[in-house]
Scaffold this motif. Structure first.
Motif, PDB file in Angstrom:
ATOM      1  N   GLY A  84     -32.334 -70.251  28.581  1.00  0.00           N
ATOM      2  CA  GLY A  84     -32.744 -71.233  27.586  1.00  0.00           C
ATOM      3  C   GLY A  84     -33.841 -70.704  26.677  1.00  0.00           C
ATOM      4  N   ILE A  85     -34.716 -69.868  27.228  1.00  0.00           N
ATOM      5  CA  ILE A  85     -35.807 -69.300  26.445  1.00  0.00           C
ATOM      6  C   ILE A  85     -35.336 -68.111  25.620  1.00  0.00           C
ATOM      7  CG2 ILE A  85     -38.055 -68.134  26.595  1.00  0.00           C
ATOM      8  CD1 ILE A  85     -38.555 -69.774  29.168  1.00  0.00           C
ATOM      9  N   ILE A  86     -34.465 -67.267  26.192  1.00  0.00           N
ATOM     10  CA  ILE A  86     -34.077 -66.012  25.550  1.00  0.00           C
ATOM     11  C   ILE A  86     -32.781 -66.134  24.747  1.00  0.00           C
ATOM     12  CG2 ILE A  86     -33.465 -63.591  25.955  1.00  0.00           C
ATOM     13  CD1 ILE A  86     -35.081 -63.790  28.589  1.00  0.00           C
ATOM     14  N   GLY A  87     -31.768 -66.809  25.304  1.00  0.00           N
ATOM     15  CA  GLY A  87     -30.474 -66.901  24.644  1.00  0.00           C
ATOM     16  C   GLY A  87     -29.548 -65.748  24.945  1.00  0.00           C
ATOM     17  N   ASP A  88     -29.879 -64.944  25.944  1.00  0.00           N
ATOM     18  CA  ASP A  88     -29.044 -63.807  26.344  1.00  0.00           C
ATOM     19  C   ASP A  88     -28.985 -63.788  27.859  1.00  0.00           C
ATOM     20  OD1 ASP A  88     -28.761 -60.863  27.305  1.00  0.00           O
ATOM     21  OD2 ASP A  88     -28.095 -60.774  25.218  1.00  0.00           O
ATOM     22  N   LEU A  89     -27.777 -63.921  28.420  1.00  0.00           N
ATOM     23  CA  LEU A  89     -27.656 -64.050  29.861  1.00  0.00           C
ATOM     24  C   LEU A  89     -28.034 -62.765  30.579  1.00  0.00           C
ATOM     25  CD1 LEU A  89     -26.927 -65.834  32.225  1.00  0.00           C
ATOM     26  CD2 LEU A  89     -24.547 -65.143  31.959  1.00  0.00           C
ATOM     27  N   VAL A 127     -34.710 -60.604  33.773  1.00  0.00           N
ATOM     28  CA  VAL A 127     -36.015 -61.248  33.936  1.00  0.00           C
ATOM     29  C   VAL A 127     -36.155 -61.817  35.345  1.00  0.00           C
ATOM     30  CG1 VAL A 127     -37.227 -63.377  33.302  1.00  0.00           C
ATOM     31  CG2 VAL A 127     -36.587 -61.740  31.532  1.00  0.00           C
ATOM     32  N   VAL A 128     -35.121 -62.500  35.817  1.00  0.00           N
ATOM     33  CA  VAL A 128     -35.177 -63.094  37.155  1.00  0.00           C
ATOM     34  C   VAL A 128     -35.241 -62.002  38.221  1.00  0.00           C
ATOM     35  CG1 VAL A 128     -33.927 -64.525  38.823  1.00  0.00           C
ATOM     36  CG2 VAL A 128     -34.055 -65.215  36.419  1.00  0.00           C
ATOM     37  N   GLN A 129     -34.534 -60.916  38.009  1.00  0.00           N
ATOM     38  CA  GLN A 129     -34.614 -59.795  38.949  1.00  0.00           C
ATOM     39  C   GLN A 129     -36.031 -59.221  38.992  1.00  0.00           C
ATOM     40  OE1 GLN A 129     -32.481 -58.831  41.102  1.00  0.00           O
ATOM     41  NE2 GLN A 129     -33.411 -56.914  41.806  1.00  0.00           N
ATOM     42  N   GLU A 130     -36.666 -59.108  37.835  1.00  0.00           N
ATOM     43  CA  GLU A 130     -38.049 -58.616  37.797  1.00  0.00           C
ATOM     44  C   GLU A 130     -38.994 -59.587  38.505  1.00  0.00           C
ATOM     45  OE1 GLU A 130     -41.454 -56.418  37.137  1.00  0.00           O
ATOM     46  OE2 GLU A 130     -39.329 -55.829  37.034  1.00  0.00           O
ATOM     47  N   ALA A 131     -38.748 -60.889  38.344  1.00  0.00           N
ATOM     48  CA  ALA A 131     -39.569 -61.880  39.052  1.00  0.00           C
ATOM     49  C   ALA A 131     -39.413 -61.718  40.570  1.00  0.00           C
ATOM     50  CB  ALA A 131     -39.171 -63.291  38.623  1.00  0.00           C
ATOM     51  N   TRP A 132     -38.185 -61.465  41.007  1.00  0.00           N
ATOM     52  CA  TRP A 132     -37.914 -61.218  42.432  1.00  0.00           C
ATOM     53  C   TRP A 132     -38.686 -60.005  42.925  1.00  0.00           C
ATOM     54  CZ3 TRP A 132     -36.143 -61.961  47.194  1.00  0.00           C
ATOM     55  CH2 TRP A 132     -35.666 -60.881  47.940  1.00  0.00           C
ATOM     56  N   LEU A 133     -38.664 -58.912  42.151  1.00  0.00           N
ATOM     57  CA  LEU A 133     -39.368 -57.693  42.554  1.00  0.00           C
ATOM     58  C   LEU A 133     -40.876 -57.937  42.624  1.00  0.00           C
ATOM     59  CD1 LEU A 133     -37.390 -55.049  40.459  1.00  0.00           C
ATOM     60  CD2 LEU A 133     -37.233 -55.456  42.930  1.00  0.00           C
ATOM     61  N   ARG A 134     -41.397 -58.691  41.695  1.00  0.00           N
ATOM     62  CA  ARG A 134     -42.831 -58.996  41.722  1.00  0.00           C
ATOM     63  C   ARG A 134     -43.181 -59.885  42.905  1.00  0.00           C
ATOM     64  NH1 ARG A 134     -45.139 -59.556  35.520  1.00  0.00           N
ATOM     65  NH2 ARG A 134     -44.081 -57.693  34.704  1.00  0.00           N
ATOM     66  N   MET A 135     -42.272 -60.802  43.243  1.00  0.00           N
ATOM     67  CA  MET A 135     -42.520 -61.650  44.405  1.00  0.00           C
ATOM     68  C   MET A 135     -42.587 -60.809  45.682  1.00  0.00           C
ATOM     69  SD  MET A 135     -40.298 -64.914  45.828  1.00  0.00           S
ATOM     70  CE  MET A 135     -39.098 -63.895  46.694  1.00  0.00           C
ATOM     71  N   ARG A 136     -41.748 -59.799  45.767  1.00  0.00           N
ATOM     72  CA  ARG A 136     -41.735 -58.934  46.957  1.00  0.00           C
ATOM     73  C   ARG A 136     -43.048 -58.174  47.110  1.00  0.00           C
ATOM     74  NH1 ARG A 136     -36.472 -55.323  47.442  1.00  0.00           N
ATOM     75  NH2 ARG A 136     -37.543 -54.882  49.407  1.00  0.00           N
ATOM     76  N   ARG A 191     -42.992 -66.464  31.950  1.00  0.00           N
ATOM     77  CA  ARG A 191     -43.836 -65.473  31.266  1.00  0.00           C
ATOM     78  C   ARG A 191     -43.025 -64.265  30.836  1.00  0.00           C
ATOM     79  NH1 ARG A 191     -48.917 -65.170  35.488  1.00  0.00           N
ATOM     80  NH2 ARG A 191     -50.021 -67.065  34.822  1.00  0.00           N
ATOM     81  N   LEU A 192     -42.188 -63.779  31.738  1.00  0.00           N
ATOM     82  CA  LEU A 192     -41.373 -62.604  31.428  1.00  0.00           C
ATOM     83  C   LEU A 192     -40.377 -62.909  30.303  1.00  0.00           C
ATOM     84  CD1 LEU A 192     -40.676 -61.422  35.087  1.00  0.00           C
ATOM     85  CD2 LEU A 192     -42.093 -60.234  33.401  1.00  0.00           C
ATOM     86  N   ALA A 193     -39.775 -64.102  30.350  1.00  0.00           N
ATOM     87  CA  ALA A 193     -38.828 -64.485  29.299  1.00  0.00           C
ATOM     88  C   ALA A 193     -39.541 -64.620  27.958  1.00  0.00           C
ATOM     89  CB  ALA A 193     -38.143 -65.802  29.667  1.00  0.00           C
ATOM     90  N   LEU A 194     -40.743 -65.170  27.972  1.00  0.00           N
ATOM     91  CA  LEU A 194     -41.530 -65.305  26.747  1.00  0.00           C
ATOM     92  C   LEU A 194     -41.841 -63.933  26.154  1.00  0.00           C
ATOM     93  CD1 LEU A 194     -43.116 -67.041  24.747  1.00  0.00           C
ATOM     94  CD2 LEU A 194     -45.001 -67.119  26.405  1.00  0.00           C
ATOM     95  N   ASP A 195     -42.165 -62.980  27.008  1.00  0.00           N
ATOM     96  CA  ASP A 195     -42.418 -61.610  26.529  1.00  0.00           C
ATOM     97  C   ASP A 195     -41.176 -61.021  25.869  1.00  0.00           C
ATOM     98  OD1 ASP A 195     -45.022 -61.686  27.445  1.00  0.00           O
ATOM     99  OD2 ASP A 195     -44.597 -60.612  29.304  1.00  0.00           O
ATOM    100  N   VAL A 196     -40.007 -61.283  26.462  1.00  0.00           N
ATOM    101  CA  VAL A 196     -38.756 -60.766  25.894  1.00  0.00           C
ATOM    102  C   VAL A 196     -38.516 -61.364  24.511  1.00  0.00           C
ATOM    103  CG1 VAL A 196     -36.241 -60.767  26.131  1.00  0.00           C
ATOM    104  CG2 VAL A 196     -37.679 -60.274  28.116  1.00  0.00           C
ATOM    105  N   VAL A 197     -38.719 -62.684  24.391  1.00  0.00           N
ATOM    106  CA  VAL A 197     -38.492 -63.341  23.102  1.00  0.00           C
ATOM    107  C   VAL A 197     -39.452 -62.806  22.047  1.00  0.00           C
ATOM    108  CG1 VAL A 197     -38.619 -65.545  21.879  1.00  0.00           C
ATOM    109  CG2 VAL A 197     -37.518 -65.424  24.100  1.00  0.00           C
ATOM    110  N   ARG A 198     -40.703 -62.617  22.429  1.00  0.00           N
ATOM    111  CA  ARG A 198     -41.672 -62.097  21.462  1.00  0.00           C
ATOM    112  C   ARG A 198     -41.282 -60.702  20.976  1.00  0.00           C
ATOM    113  NH1 ARG A 198     -46.866 -64.319  24.870  1.00  0.00           N
ATOM    114  NH2 ARG A 198     -47.187 -66.265  23.693  1.00  0.00           N
ATOM    115  N   ALA A 203     -47.703 -70.500  32.278  1.00  0.00           N
ATOM    116  CA  ALA A 203     -46.589 -69.666  31.811  1.00  0.00           C
ATOM    117  C   ALA A 203     -46.824 -69.122  30.406  1.00  0.00           C
ATOM    118  CB  ALA A 203     -45.290 -70.459  31.863  1.00  0.00           C
ATOM    119  N   VAL A 204     -47.373 -69.948  29.512  1.00  0.00           N
ATOM    120  CA  VAL A 204     -47.508 -69.532  28.104  1.00  0.00           C
ATOM    121  C   VAL A 204     -48.912 -69.045  27.767  1.00  0.00           C
ATOM    122  CG1 VAL A 204     -45.662 -71.083  27.379  1.00  0.00           C
ATOM    123  CG2 VAL A 204     -48.036 -71.861  27.270  1.00  0.00           C
ATOM    124  N   GLY A 205     -49.843 -69.131  28.719  1.00  0.00           N
ATOM    125  CA  GLY A 205     -51.188 -68.641  28.468  1.00  0.00           C
ATOM    126  C   GLY A 205     -51.981 -69.515  27.519  1.00  0.00           C
TER     127      GLY A 205
END
Length: 292
Positions: free
Chosen positions: A22-27, A33-42, A60-67, A138-140
């Motif tokens: 919804g934030i990025i528009g690219d699946l 992004v979700v995979q990176e969130a998983w790695l950071r959680m680990r 946050r990660l999705a926002l960075d991608v959009v920017r 999330a958006v700082g």
């Protein structure tokens, strides 16, 4: 990280991907992004609210991608449309209606006109109902600033959001008639189906031939569609669900040519959004080639 954290991630993954999409528009980017969130959680210990933490980090990660993508999209050749999410298996359950509307192609096109922070705040607050404190993380921004972001986004969406009705049976009938009219190059039938102010956008990204600017009005859109059908050898169409709504796939012989999303209001098509960019159709091609 423990097994409980892993289980929480498994339960939340689909929702996280939808938030990121919804934030990025690219699946593809949303899944990355979700995979990176998983790695950071680990790599992070002592997370008290794993689900909430994942939402904040994913956002946050999705926002960075959009920017980072903002400039690329400003330089994009022709209209930019999100990667289509095509479902060839039939209607979704009724409880998906609200979510479907939030990720419809027409809605994502409008969200693209918001600033990255406004878009993120809107998706998290209005679509998923998160509180302002979590969105602020999330958006700082401060919670007060997030309220302002959300209010601005809400006003913009009220003024620009596409009209639609929520009758799936009626939608399917219109989509099937649209596909039949396109395949038969039936100008009169298309004129009956299209809203007088219908807008057609086609995304070729400068890679393949597509209209460089939106086409407005039932007469111009119907003639464009009939012209496309006449130029494509072996032209055929197939009604499908696209981004939770109705749409159609267009084929050149056996090869996928485009994925089109339709926005329908009062029994007529108000928006036709066609993706022709080969990269954006890769996932749909893989879906069609997969064994049943």
């Amino acid at each position: 990280m423990n097994r409980t954290d892993t289980a929480v991630f498994g339960r939340e993954r689909a929702r996280l991907v939808t938030i990121a999409y919804g934030i990025i528009g690219d699946l593809g980017e949303a899944e990355d992004v979700v995979q990176e969130a998983w790695l950071r959680m680990r790599r992070t210990h002592g997370i008290e609210d794993v689900a909430g933490w994942l939402v904040v980090v994913t956002s946050r990660l999705a926002l960075d991608v959009v920017r980072s993508a903002r400039r690329r999209r400003e330089d994009y050749v022709g209209p930019w449309l999100p990667e289509p999410l095509v479902d060839t298996t039939g209607p979704d359950p009724a409880d998906r209606v609200t979510l479907d509307e939030s990720v419809s192609t027409a809605m994502l096109v409008v969200l693209e006109t918001l600033s990255p922070a406004e878009r993120t705040a809107f998706v998290l607050r209005e679509v998923f109902g998160h509180n302002y404190d979590d969105i602020a993380d999330a958006v700082g921004r401060s919670p007060a600033a997030v309220r302002q972001l959300t209010a601005r986004a809400r006003r913009h969406l009220r003024e620009n959001a596409p009209r639609f009705d929520a009758d799936p049976t009626r939608h399917r009938a219109v989509a099937e008639a649209f596909a039949t009219a396109c395949q038969g190059r039936d100008l009169d039938a298309l004129l009956e189906l299209l809203d007088p102010d219908v807008v057609l956008r086609s995304d070729g990204g400068g890679v393949v031939s597509a209209a460089r600017n939106p086409i407005v009005g039932a007469d111009k859109v119907s003639r464009f569609l009939v012209g496309v059908a006449g130029r494509i050898s072996g032209f055929s169409t197939r009604p499908v669900r696209v981004n939770g709504g109705v749409g159609a796939l267009t084929f050149r012989g056996s090869r996928l040519h485009s994925a089109t999303s339709l926005t329908i209001a009062d029994g007529r098509v108000t928006a036709v959004d066609s993706v022709l960019h080969p990269d954006k159709l890769a996932r749909t091609r893989a879906l069609l080639d997969a064994p049943n």
